[in-house]
Design an enzyme around this catalytic site. Sequence first.
Site, short mmCIF file in Angstrom:
data_model
loop_
_atom_site.label_atom_id
_atom_site.label_comp_id
_atom_site.label_asym_id
_atom_site.label_seq_id
_atom_site.Cartn_x
_atom_site.Cartn_y
_atom_site.Cartn_z
N GLY A 55 6.54 2.51 -0.28
CA GLY A 55 7.55 3.22 0.49
C GLY A 55 7.00 4.40 1.27
N CYS A 56 5.77 4.82 1.00
CA CYS A 56 5.16 5.91 1.76
C CYS A 56 4.58 5.33 3.06
CB CYS A 56 4.01 6.57 0.98
SG CYS A 56 4.56 7.74 -0.24
N VAL A 57 4.80 6.05 4.14
CA VAL A 57 4.24 5.61 5.42
C VAL A 57 2.97 6.35 5.74
CG1 VAL A 57 6.34 4.75 6.45
CG2 VAL A 57 5.80 7.16 6.61
#
Length: 104
Positions: free
Chosen positions: A102-104
């Site tokens: 979920g981290c970009v």
Amino acid sequence: MTTTTLAGHEFHINDEGFLTVPAEWTEELGAALAAQIGISMTDAHWDVVRLLREDFAETGETATLRRISHRSGAPVKQLFTLFPQKPAKKMAYVAGLPKPHGCV
């Protein structure tokens, strides 16, 4: 997989600079990684990093910011103070773990 050296430690990283072999991590390397992103490690930082590594050993994936906040009892606001701007990503980087989902 690329190999690099920092603080006398050779380790494998991905294209974003995250360690790909968590077992290559040491606290000395963690301190050097933190310094690279402008973080001076304190006991509070180490508590979070150690918890993150313990959680990874138990679950096989890097915990989210919310999970670390819940498990540590540290408010999310405090985690943002310790690891400014992108705390989950920075905690994982310093801990030698993959970037959380979920981290970009």
